[in-house]
Design a protein around this motif. Sequence first.
Motif, PDB file in Angstrom:
ATOM      1  N   ARG A  81      10.876  16.838  93.779  1.00  0.00           N
ATOM      2  CA  ARG A  81      10.814  15.366  94.062  1.00  0.00           C
ATOM      3  C   ARG A  81      11.488  14.747  95.159  1.00  0.00           C
ATOM      4  O   ARG A  81      11.082  13.730  95.867  1.00  0.00           O
ATOM      5  CB  ARG A  81      11.532  14.887  92.681  1.00  0.00           C
ATOM      6  CG  ARG A  81      10.632  14.946  91.473  1.00  0.00           C
ATOM      7  CD  ARG A  81      11.287  14.481  90.216  1.00  0.00           C
ATOM      8  NE  ARG A  81      10.327  14.650  89.010  1.00  0.00           N
ATOM      9  CZ  ARG A  81      10.943  15.394  87.962  1.00  0.00           C
ATOM     10  NH1 ARG A  81      12.273  15.745  88.028  1.00  0.00           N
ATOM     11  NH2 ARG A  81      10.224  15.689  87.008  1.00  0.00           N
TER      12      ARG A  81
ATOM     13  N   GLN B  32       3.146   9.624  92.093  1.00  0.00           N
ATOM     14  CA  GLN B  32       3.676   8.811  91.013  1.00  0.00           C
ATOM     15  C   GLN B  32       4.140   9.614  89.767  1.00  0.00           C
ATOM     16  O   GLN B  32       4.862   9.498  89.233  1.00  0.00           O
ATOM     17  CB  GLN B  32       2.909   7.811  90.655  1.00  0.00           C
ATOM     18  CG  GLN B  32       3.341   6.501  90.166  1.00  0.00           C
ATOM     19  CD  GLN B  32       2.214   5.397  89.952  1.00  0.00           C
ATOM     20  OE1 GLN B  32       1.195   5.631  89.531  1.00  0.00           O
ATOM     21  NE2 GLN B  32       2.724   4.319  90.564  1.00  0.00           N
TER      22      GLN B  32
ATOM     23  N   LEU C 163       7.228  11.519  89.861  1.00  0.00           N
ATOM     24  CA  LEU C 163       8.601  10.955  89.924  1.00  0.00           C
ATOM     25  C   LEU C 163       8.432  10.215  88.391  1.00  0.00           C
ATOM     26  O   LEU C 163       9.859  10.088  87.895  1.00  0.00           O
ATOM     27  CB  LEU C 163       8.415   9.583  90.973  1.00  0.00           C
ATOM     28  CG  LEU C 163       8.472  10.092  92.446  1.00  0.00           C
ATOM     29  CD1 LEU C 163       8.465   8.859  93.179  1.00  0.00           C
ATOM     30  CD2 LEU C 163       9.588  11.044  92.485  1.00  0.00           C
ATOM     31  N   ASP C 164       7.679   9.867  87.874  1.00  0.00           N
ATOM     32  CA  ASP C 164       7.609   9.285  86.454  1.00  0.00           C
ATOM     33  C   ASP C 164       8.189  10.514  85.240  1.00  0.00           C
ATOM     34  O   ASP C 164       8.783   9.947  84.551  1.00  0.00           O
ATOM     35  CB  ASP C 164       5.998   9.023  86.130  1.00  0.00           C
ATOM     36  CG  ASP C 164       5.638   7.661  86.550  1.00  0.00           C
ATOM     37  OD1 ASP C 164       6.446   6.851  87.307  1.00  0.00           O
ATOM     38  OD2 ASP C 164       4.340   7.496  86.278  1.00  0.00           O
TER      39      ASP C 164
ATOM     40  N   ASP D 275      15.609   6.135  92.743  1.00  0.00           N
ATOM     41  CA  ASP D 275      15.413   4.716  92.652  1.00  0.00           C
ATOM     42  C   ASP D 275      14.642   4.035  93.787  1.00  0.00           C
ATOM     43  O   ASP D 275      13.852   3.362  93.849  1.00  0.00           O
ATOM     44  CB  ASP D 275      16.595   3.912  92.443  1.00  0.00           C
ATOM     45  CG  ASP D 275      17.155   4.083  91.239  1.00  0.00           C
ATOM     46  OD1 ASP D 275      16.568   4.406  90.052  1.00  0.00           O
ATOM     47  OD2 ASP D 275      18.194   3.581  91.029  1.00  0.00           O
TER      48      ASP D 275
ATOM     49  N   ARG E 296      11.023   5.390  93.862  1.00  0.00           N
ATOM     50  CA  ARG E 296      10.233   5.025  93.002  1.00  0.00           C
ATOM     51  C   ARG E 296       9.909   3.440  93.241  1.00  0.00           C
ATOM     52  O   ARG E 296       8.672   3.193  93.073  1.00  0.00           O
ATOM     53  CB  ARG E 296      11.065   4.757  91.430  1.00  0.00           C
ATOM     54  CG  ARG E 296      11.190   6.178  90.768  1.00  0.00           C
ATOM     55  CD  ARG E 296      11.621   5.724  89.443  1.00  0.00           C
ATOM     56  NE  ARG E 296      11.773   6.948  88.628  1.00  0.00           N
ATOM     57  CZ  ARG E 296      12.819   7.428  88.348  1.00  0.00           C
ATOM     58  NH1 ARG E 296      14.126   6.529  88.834  1.00  0.00           N
ATOM     59  NH2 ARG E 296      13.472   8.478  87.817  1.00  0.00           N
TER      60      ARG E 296
ATOM     61  N   GLU F 286       6.079   2.668  93.691  1.00  0.00           N
ATOM     62  CA  GLU F 286       5.394   1.339  92.868  1.00  0.00           C
ATOM     63  C   GLU F 286       4.675   0.264  93.802  1.00  0.00           C
ATOM     64  O   GLU F 286       3.648  -0.130  93.350  1.00  0.00           O
ATOM     65  CB  GLU F 286       6.690   0.797  91.896  1.00  0.00           C
ATOM     66  CG  GLU F 286       6.062   0.187  90.952  1.00  0.00           C
ATOM     67  CD  GLU F 286       5.646   1.009  89.694  1.00  0.00           C
ATOM     68  OE1 GLU F 286       4.944   0.430  88.893  1.00  0.00           O
ATOM     69  OE2 GLU F 286       6.003   2.224  89.911  1.00  0.00           O
TER      70      GLU F 286
ATOM     71  N   HIS G  79      15.132   1.438  86.875  1.00  0.00           N
ATOM     72  CA  HIS G  79      14.524   2.961  87.122  1.00  0.00           C
ATOM     73  C   HIS G  79      12.899   2.615  86.661  1.00  0.00           C
ATOM     74  O   HIS G  79      12.308   3.755  86.707  1.00  0.00           O
ATOM     75  CB  HIS G  79      14.935   3.707  85.788  1.00  0.00           C
ATOM     76  CG  HIS G  79      16.508   3.917  85.922  1.00  0.00           C
ATOM     77  ND1 HIS G  79      17.124   4.569  87.101  1.00  0.00           N
ATOM     78  CD2 HIS G  79      17.757   3.740  85.038  1.00  0.00           C
ATOM     79  CE1 HIS G  79      18.548   4.385  86.739  1.00  0.00           C
ATOM     80  NE2 HIS G  79      18.893   4.082  85.673  1.00  0.00           N
TER      81      HIS G  79
ATOM     82  N   GLY H   1      11.354   0.993  89.182  1.00  0.00           N
ATOM     83  CA  GLY H   1      10.982   0.797  90.492  1.00  0.00           C
ATOM     84  C   GLY H   1      11.066  -0.738  90.585  1.00  0.00           C
ATOM     85  O   GLY H   1      10.392  -1.128  91.834  1.00  0.00           O
TER      86      GLY H   1
END
Length: 404
Positions: free
Chosen positions: A51, A69, A72-73, A96, A99, A103, A215, A217
């Motif tokens: 990541r 995404q 990261l999710d 953070d 994300r 996002e 958390h 984003g």
Amino acid sequence: MQTHIADFIKDTDAGKEAERILRTCTHCGFCLATCPTYQELGNELDSPRGRIYLIKQVLEGHEPTGETQLHLDRCLTCRACESTCPSGVEYSKLADIGREVVEQKVPRNEKRALRWFIRTAVPNPKVFSTLMTLGQAARPLVPGALRDKLPAKESAPTWPEAPKQATRRVLLLEGCAQPAMTPATNPETVRLLGEAGIEVVRTPKAGCCGALHQHLGEPEGAHGYMKRNIDAWWPEIQNGADAIVVNASGCGAQVKDYGYFLRNDPDYAEKAAEVARLAVDPVELIEGMADRLAPRADAPRRIAFHCPCTLQHGQKMPGRVEAVLRKAGFELTPIGEPHLCCGSAGSYSVLQPEMAKRLRRRKLDNIEPAKPEMIVTANVGCQTHLGDEAKVPVRHWVELLTVR
């Protein structure tokens, strides 16, 4: 790690912070051994090192995709990697930042409504409590991912009166979801502290700690909740309150970082730093009187303590609740892989239900063979998530203790 941060973020605070963190990573891979999702999936892109590479690519100008995404999710932000890392990489702060950027760049086609619901309903205690009551009454009609998170209806104990001769005055973050999901936790915390001669002052205008938005984003939304809490607490801090008790360890990890999150806000930086300094887990207040603690009459003696990730990795406090419980007279049963997340992780268990269930089963498989009479923990998310499947009751540890 060499970096070439792209112009769109290079000169921003986020870009500079990300570059600082990236340059501490030495690619060693120690983090893979303690990452729950890598242990389950075996895909390096579902590990901290993988990541980090994905975030680095995005910050260097590569366009993120739905695949970026997704990986990261899948991160729980459990921070086990931070406990393992020999270089001190502050992975959660980098995650953070990553994300937030992703996002903004990758439209969401799935779970958009669910994420909106979490951001909108959960941080509002009155709305969440009402929805919780309605959901418990109409459980079969609630969508599956949310239905799985509905605990059985439980009455809250009477809020205790303040001790007549208090030696300290403290504040309590009552939280947003906790009063509805585990209604005994706050009153039982106040009871235990009161028995120890500590008065708890309520601040009704304080609520969500901001971790949900942080958390997901949306740091600006998180900052709004942080500032509201600071505003609610500040008059009492000026009036002599000398600690802010946070009995949900996930919220505790967040509040203890308020100084970091608001470090660049000219109106709140100093106040946020002071709030972070005052934030304590309940164990920090009572461990000094462990020799005066005893099990409550109705408490089982053979228990398992699941230390939440946010307590052992986020707040760096492994072993401290366990020491108090043992000294008070409890027998703690062994737990395999105690460093691994149970799969709750705030909104994670709703947004990533399959992985959350796999991790919960793994956690319970590490707890149940020793046959504890009860599982105790220090975070509302862990308590309700494990309680959905555990064969024995799951409670907050403060409920089991009394002061002699």
